[in-house]
Each structure stands twice: as C-alpha cells, then as structure tokens.
Scaffold this motif. Structure first.
Motif, PDB file in Angstrom:
ATOM      1  N   ARG A  27      41.322  32.687 -34.635  1.00  0.00           N
ATOM      2  CA  ARG A  27      40.317  31.780 -34.085  1.00  0.00           C
ATOM      3  C   ARG A  27      39.797  30.808 -35.138  1.00  0.00           C
ATOM      4  NH1 ARG A  27      35.047  34.696 -32.150  1.00  0.00           N
ATOM      5  NH2 ARG A  27      34.419  32.527 -32.138  1.00  0.00           N
TER       6      ARG A  27
ATOM      7  N   PRO B 139      37.897  31.942 -28.196  1.00  0.00           N
ATOM      8  CA  PRO B 139      38.477  32.929 -27.275  1.00  0.00           C
ATOM      9  C   PRO B 139      37.570  33.255 -26.090  1.00  0.00           C
ATOM     10  CG  PRO B 139      38.742  33.630 -29.555  1.00  0.00           C
ATOM     11  CD  PRO B 139      37.809  32.456 -29.574  1.00  0.00           C
TER      12      PRO B 139
ATOM     13  N   ILE C 269      38.719  26.298 -13.188  1.00  0.00           N
ATOM     14  CA  ILE C 269      38.725  27.743 -13.434  1.00  0.00           C
ATOM     15  C   ILE C 269      38.174  28.418 -12.186  1.00  0.00           C
ATOM     16  CG2 ILE C 269      37.790  29.594 -14.867  1.00  0.00           C
ATOM     17  CD1 ILE C 269      37.661  27.540 -17.163  1.00  0.00           C
TER      18      ILE C 269
ATOM     19  N   ASN D 101      36.034  31.110 -24.280  1.00  0.00           N
ATOM     20  CA  ASN D 101      36.163  30.046 -23.286  1.00  0.00           C
ATOM     21  C   ASN D 101      37.244  30.440 -22.282  1.00  0.00           C
ATOM     22  OD1 ASN D 101      36.606  27.696 -21.824  1.00  0.00           O
ATOM     23  ND2 ASN D 101      36.542  26.359 -23.610  1.00  0.00           N
ATOM     24  N   LEU D 102      36.878  30.536 -21.001  1.00  0.00           N
ATOM     25  CA  LEU D 102      37.824  30.980 -19.975  1.00  0.00           C
ATOM     26  C   LEU D 102      39.033  30.062 -19.850  1.00  0.00           C
ATOM     27  CD1 LEU D 102      35.340  32.093 -17.159  1.00  0.00           C
ATOM     28  CD2 LEU D 102      36.750  33.565 -18.607  1.00  0.00           C
TER      29      LEU D 102
ATOM     30  N   ARG E 128      47.292  25.340 -16.797  1.00  0.00           N
ATOM     31  CA  ARG E 128      47.087  26.037 -18.071  1.00  0.00           C
ATOM     32  C   ARG E 128      48.199  27.041 -18.370  1.00  0.00           C
ATOM     33  NH1 ARG E 128      42.465  25.956 -15.347  1.00  0.00           N
ATOM     34  NH2 ARG E 128      42.445  28.184 -14.878  1.00  0.00           N
TER      35      ARG E 128
ATOM     36  N   LEU F 289      46.772  31.460 -22.614  1.00  0.00           N
ATOM     37  CA  LEU F 289      47.329  32.559 -23.402  1.00  0.00           C
ATOM     38  C   LEU F 289      48.265  33.419 -22.562  1.00  0.00           C
ATOM     39  CD1 LEU F 289      47.405  34.021 -26.099  1.00  0.00           C
ATOM     40  CD2 LEU F 289      45.362  35.293 -25.401  1.00  0.00           C
ATOM     41  N   ASP F 290      47.954  33.590 -21.278  1.00  0.00           N
ATOM     42  CA  ASP F 290      48.857  34.335 -20.391  1.00  0.00           C
ATOM     43  C   ASP F 290      50.241  33.696 -20.374  1.00  0.00           C
ATOM     44  OD1 ASP F 290      47.007  36.227 -19.703  1.00  0.00           O
ATOM     45  OD2 ASP F 290      46.465  35.319 -17.782  1.00  0.00           O
TER      46      ASP F 290
ATOM     47  N   TYR G 220      41.038  29.196 -22.067  1.00  0.00           N
ATOM     48  CA  TYR G 220      42.162  29.671 -22.869  1.00  0.00           C
ATOM     49  C   TYR G 220      42.815  30.933 -22.312  1.00  0.00           C
ATOM     50  CZ  TYR G 220      40.625  26.333 -26.380  1.00  0.00           C
ATOM     51  OH  TYR G 220      40.275  25.182 -27.032  1.00  0.00           O
ATOM     52  N   SER G 221      42.162  31.609 -21.366  1.00  0.00           N
ATOM     53  CA  SER G 221      42.701  32.864 -20.849  1.00  0.00           C
ATOM     54  C   SER G 221      44.059  32.674 -20.182  1.00  0.00           C
ATOM     55  CB  SER G 221      41.706  33.479 -19.860  1.00  0.00           C
ATOM     56  OG  SER G 221      42.239  34.648 -19.280  1.00  0.00           O
ATOM     57  N   GLU G 222      44.135  31.735 -19.236  1.00  0.00           N
ATOM     58  CA  GLU G 222      45.397  31.506 -18.527  1.00  0.00           C
ATOM     59  C   GLU G 222      46.427  30.836 -19.430  1.00  0.00           C
ATOM     60  OE1 GLU G 222      46.857  29.846 -14.152  1.00  0.00           O
ATOM     61  OE2 GLU G 222      44.733  29.814 -14.705  1.00  0.00           O
TER      62      GLU G 222
END
Length: 335
Positions: A98, A71, A276, A73-74, A294, A80-81, A76-78
């Motif tokens: 995780r 989690p 990113i 790791n940047l 992503r 997950l969005d 996965y941010s977008e």
C-alpha cells in the motif's frame, strides 16, 4: 526407499527453458505446446526416472507485486479480484503493498521488496513520477492500472475525461445547472482528467463555477465529504446538482442533502462514479453512477504483465482503454 525430488530449477537448467515455462507446463499443460510439454517431461525422466513429482522451490514461483494505495476503498476490491483471477489461471502469486510511492524513499522501499520477495513484475494502481517509473522499471516490468502515468509503460484503464464529460451532460439534461464537483486529490491522474472535463463542460455551456463549488479531498473519505457538502448546502448560493468522482462522495452528499431537508432529485441531482453496487444501488435513493469495468481492468493488467514476464518483451507498451457506462437511477431521474 526415499527418492530424491527434482526441482523446477533443475529441470529448467537441463531443458534450457525458463523456470516460469517449466512451472506453467506442470501446472497448466494446456497453455504450452506439445513440444514443450514433451521436453519438460523427458527432462524429468532423464534427471531421475524414479523421482517423485517435482515441487517448486520458493524461488521458482512466479510472484508479482500489486500497489494499492487505499485497500479500504471498495473500488479496489473488484479490481483486485480480476488480478487474482489472472493469477489463479496463470499460476502465479500476488503480493500487495500500500506504499503511496510519493517520495524517493518509498520507491527505494519497493525496490527492496522486489529483491527480498523475488518479484518478477509489478502492477501500479497509484500515481508515480517519471523518475520513479524508470527506477522501478530498471528492475521489473510495470503495468499501470487505473492511473495513467508515462506512455513508456503499458496501461489499462478508462477514458476518465470522456466518462466525466458524459456524466456532466446527463446532469445538464435534468435542467439543474448549478453543478458542484466533489473530487479527489489532483496528485492523481484520474482526478485531474475528471476535473478538466467538469471545467470544460461548464465553460462550453457558459456556466459559472462559484467559489467553493470544486471540492478536492486528500482521500476517499466519507466524513470529510459529508462535512464539506453540509457546509456548501448551508450557503445561500448552494448547488442544485453534484457530480461526485466516487460513490462514497455521492452517498455523503445524499446524506448531507437529507440533513438539510432537500429532496433528491427535485432539489438536488447527484451523480457518482464507479457504480459500486454495495453503495450506489442500495442507497436511499439509489445513486446514478458511472460504471467502470473494474474486474476486467484488473484481469487485463494481470494478463499483460504475465506476458511481459514470460516472453521477456516489455519494450512495446500497450494502452487498453475499456468502456464505461452511465447507470441512471433515482438520484438524477426527474419525473
């Protein structure tokens, strides 16, 4: 006077519909047919003409489980969005785990979560053995996202080989041919595919891969990449270009180059992966990077899983390959 509340489960039982369909009718009526909508509302009236608006039981709420191995790791941010956007639109809840799923015990732990939390489907963003896939899929439908496993299940991602090969072609075009690779663990499909593209390109262009030019890391860790690149740049036969499969690795390489008083891109060309914005676009210098869609990957995975759950059809796997684009910036733009 206190009225009895009607539950989604009661409506579904009388109307001979699934709880998910009833919930969708009440929360997103635009997504169902007029016939279904009329059936649901007539059933509500039948159950209790004076009932308050029905509220869903916890067991009525559609819930999915999303496995994200790192989690922090940047990347996965977008992603997950995108999944959450699909969830908001479709009216389901997202739970995140995780677990690395690297052992039978970890797979059993996921199955326990499926039953304890009433999970109806799962999005996997990590690698998993065929046996692990089959074990989980015996309980809920699965969609693979970013990590392609067995072809028996739906997958949303990119062509890692093609994207990496394209990045190598760009690096080669700069005239820098002593190219090193900063890669992730080969336990991940993406890492194996990108490393194969690197090796194939070097071989096709008769380029030697010196010892130490391929660096594999257990995780996307800045400090580990910085230390390894610093050591590599200290050697007499150091590279004049680096292809990094993560922007985190690319930033680490740029910092190590600066510490060795190497100019980018004149002395060292660097190309990253993921694009990113928080990293590649604002670094000094800005880093060229392969852009992955992503958000779209996450949203598409959520939509496929929702269809599998609500239609009950998960036996026909879909493979959605989304396009990538190499964004060229100062780190590989020679004057």
């Amino acid at each position: 006077m206190k009225f009895k509340r009607t539950t989604v489960a009661e409506i579904a039982k009388i109307a001979h519909l699934s709880p998910a369909t009833v919930s969708r009718t009440l929360n997103h009526p635009e997504l169902v047919s007029p016939t279904t909508s009329a059936l649901v509302h007539s059933t509500i009236n039948l159950l209790n003409s004076k009932a308050e608006p029905p509220i869903p039981d916890a067991s009525d709420i559609l819930q999915i489980l999303v496995n994200i191995p790192d989690p922090g790791n940047l990347f996965y941010s977008e992603l997950l969005d995108g999944i959450l956007k699909s969830a908001d639109f479709r009216g389901y809840r997202v739970l995140i785990t995780r677990d690395l799923l690297d052992s039978p015990d970890s797979v059993d732990s996921i199955i326990r979560q499926i039953y304890l939390c009433n999970i109806q489907g799962m999005i996997l963003c990590t690698s998993l053995s065929d046996a692990g896939y089959k074990k989980i899929a015996a309980h809920v439908p699965i969609v693979q996202c970013t990590e392609a496993g067995t072809a028996d299940y739906s997958y949303v991602g990119i062509d890692n080989y093609k994207a990496a090969f394209s990045a190598m072609e760009h690096i080669y075009s700069t005239g820098h041919h002593k190219i090193a690779l900063l890669n992730g663990s080969l336990s991940f499909t993406y890492a194996r595919q990108r490393q194969k593209a690197y090796c194939d390109f070097m071989k096709q262009n008769n380029l030697v891969i010196p010892t130490g030019y391929i660096l594999n890391f257990a995780g996307i860790i800045y400090e580990a990449a910085y230390a390894s690149v610093s050591q590599l740049l200290s050697t007499a036969n150091h590279p004049d270009a680096i292809f990094a499969v993560s922007d985190v690795f690319a930033i680490a390489a740029a910092k190590a180059a600066a510490a060795h008083h190497l100019k980018i891109p004149d002395d060292l060309v660097i190309v990253g992966f993921d694009n990113i914005q928080l990293l590649s676009a604002v670094s000094t210098p800005p880093i060229s990077s392969v852009q992955q869609p992503r958000f779209q990957m996450g949203y598409t995975a959520g939509e496929i899983l929702y269809d599998c759950i609500t239609t009950g059809i998960s036996s026909l796997p879909q493979r959605i390959i989304l396009p990538t684009e190499l964004i060229i910036r100062s780190s590989s733009l020679l004057k």
